[in-house]
Design an enzyme around this catalytic site. Structure first.
Site, PDB file in Angstrom:
ATOM      1  N   GLU A  53      44.978 -53.142   4.990  1.00 57.22           N
ATOM      2  CA  GLU A  53      44.664 -51.870   5.639  1.00 57.22           C
ATOM      3  C   GLU A  53      44.837 -50.731   4.637  1.00 57.22           C
ATOM      4  O   GLU A  53      45.788 -50.711   3.842  1.00 57.22           O
ATOM      5  CB  GLU A  53      45.612 -51.689   6.820  1.00 57.22           C
ATOM      6  CG  GLU A  53      45.436 -50.439   7.638  1.00 57.22           C
ATOM      7  CD  GLU A  53      46.423 -50.374   8.799  1.00 57.22           C
ATOM      8  OE1 GLU A  53      46.259 -49.505   9.669  1.00 57.22           O
ATOM      9  OE2 GLU A  53      47.370 -51.205   8.835  1.00 57.22           O
ATOM     10  N   LYS A 124      39.409 -48.903  13.930  1.00 56.97           N
ATOM     11  CA  LYS A 124      40.613 -49.389  14.593  1.00 56.97           C
ATOM     12  C   LYS A 124      40.744 -48.794  15.994  1.00 56.97           C
ATOM     13  O   LYS A 124      40.729 -47.569  16.173  1.00 56.97           O
ATOM     14  CB  LYS A 124      41.827 -49.040  13.740  1.00 56.97           C
ATOM     15  CG  LYS A 124      43.152 -49.598  14.238  1.00 56.97           C
ATOM     16  CD  LYS A 124      44.272 -49.277  13.242  1.00 56.97           C
ATOM     17  CE  LYS A 124      45.594 -49.862  13.655  1.00 56.97           C
ATOM     18  NZ  LYS A 124      46.663 -49.558  12.666  1.00 56.97           N
ATOM     19  N   CYS A 157      45.482 -54.384  11.945  1.00 54.43           N
ATOM     20  CA  CYS A 157      46.917 -54.276  12.170  1.00 54.43           C
ATOM     21  C   CYS A 157      47.303 -54.297  13.656  1.00 54.43           C
ATOM     22  O   CYS A 157      47.284 -55.349  14.283  1.00 54.43           O
ATOM     23  CB  CYS A 157      47.446 -53.037  11.458  1.00 54.43           C
ATOM     24  SG  CYS A 157      49.247 -53.065  11.194  1.00 54.43           S
TER      25      CYS A 157
END
Length: 295
Positions: A53, A124, A157
């Site tokens: 990330e 995300k 994540c």
């Protein structure tokens, strides 16, 4: 060669998870290091290479203005262009974490590039901690990218804490989920046990018959430690490679086969992890309104 539903051509594919230590704000140095590691992985036969990330910028921004200055437009920003160039040169696919700038908005993204250049972006969906100060929550759903090595989805994540993300990706036909991540220590985590994040990756791989490539970072950035432990999980939920070190840069490799991946969803003569869903009781697309795909 394209891999299409029903095709007899199911090649074996080598996946690579690149665990590296980006330095905050050193975009030029981080890009150069990531390209070096991509080249190393490609030389070992990897066809899909996943970076952490925010691999080009570092993670712990001091202000939104710092994040804004380090973010880029996609696909014409310098980082995406550099990754696309090495992907073309090495004939590989690369997934990397990046901050995307769209006018005055910022998104925490994963970008996919391949032998023919830029392929697509994932924004995300689930923001963690101070990310809420800098980024907008993703607004582009969960795209699936059809490639010669299979159907690729992406998460970033904290998305991995939500089983809905993996279930939707599996339902949409993903074979491989690439996860750029920056895992940090979790409250209450005993030192003697593996990271909760690795357990979640294994559980979701098993429950959905997915290959999941988790690429974490290592090091300490502005007093924030990162825990490493990158891993590659197969569709039966067991690690194919890793977890990696808690502290060192390294590259993990694992070979998968798409036919075996899709067959792994059939647990026995009676049970299939996707077909056994009770869609008479709950919406198979979880209320998204997305059409149920035909494979």
């Amino acid at each position: 060669m394209s891999v299409l539903p029903g095709s007899s051509a199911f090649p074996s594919v080598t996946l690579a998870s690149v665990q590296m230590a980006p330095r905050i704000g050193d975009k030029k140095g981080n890009i150069a290091r990531s390209v070096e590691l991509i080249e190393q992985a490609a030389a070992q036969g990897a066809k899909l290479i996943v970076l952490p990330e925010l691999a080009n910028t570092g993670y712990v921004f001091q202000s939104r203005s710092e994040a804004f200055e380090l973010a880029e437009s996609i696909p014409d920003g310098e980082s995406t262009q550099a990754w696309a160039a090495v992907a073309r040169r090495c004939n590989v696919y690369v997934v990397a974490g990046i901050a995307e700038r769209v006018e005055n908005r910022l998104y925490n993204c994963a970008v996919l590039v391949g032998p023919e250049g830029f392929i697509g972006t994932y924004r995300k969906l689930h923001l963690w901690g101070d990310e809420h100060l800098y980024f907008e929550a993703g607004d582009a759903g969960l795209p699936i990218f059809h490639t010669e090595i299979g159907r690729i989805g992406m998460v970033v994540c904290y998305d991995g804490w939500f089983p809905e993300t993996y279930r939707l990706l599996a339902t949409l036909g993903a074979d491989i989920v690439a996860m750029p991540t920056n895992w940090v220590p979790m409250p209450g985590q005993p030192d003697s046990t593996q990271a909760m994040a690795t357990t979640l990756a294994m559980a979701n791989a098993h429950s959905n018959g997915l290959n999941i490539v988790c690429a974490n970072r290592v090091g300490v950035e502005r007093d924030q430690p990162f825990i490493g432990q990158s891993l590659i999980v197969g569709p039966q939920g067991w690690p194919l490679a890793g977890p990696a070190s808690n502290t060192q840069e390294e590259i993990l490799y694992a070979q998968i086969n798409l036919k075996a991946t899709r067959q792994a969803r059939q647990l026995n003569a009676f049970n299939h992890v996707l077909r056994d869903r009770r869609d008479d009781l709950y919406d198979p697309m979880l209320g998204t309104g997305w059409p149920l795909p035909r494979h």
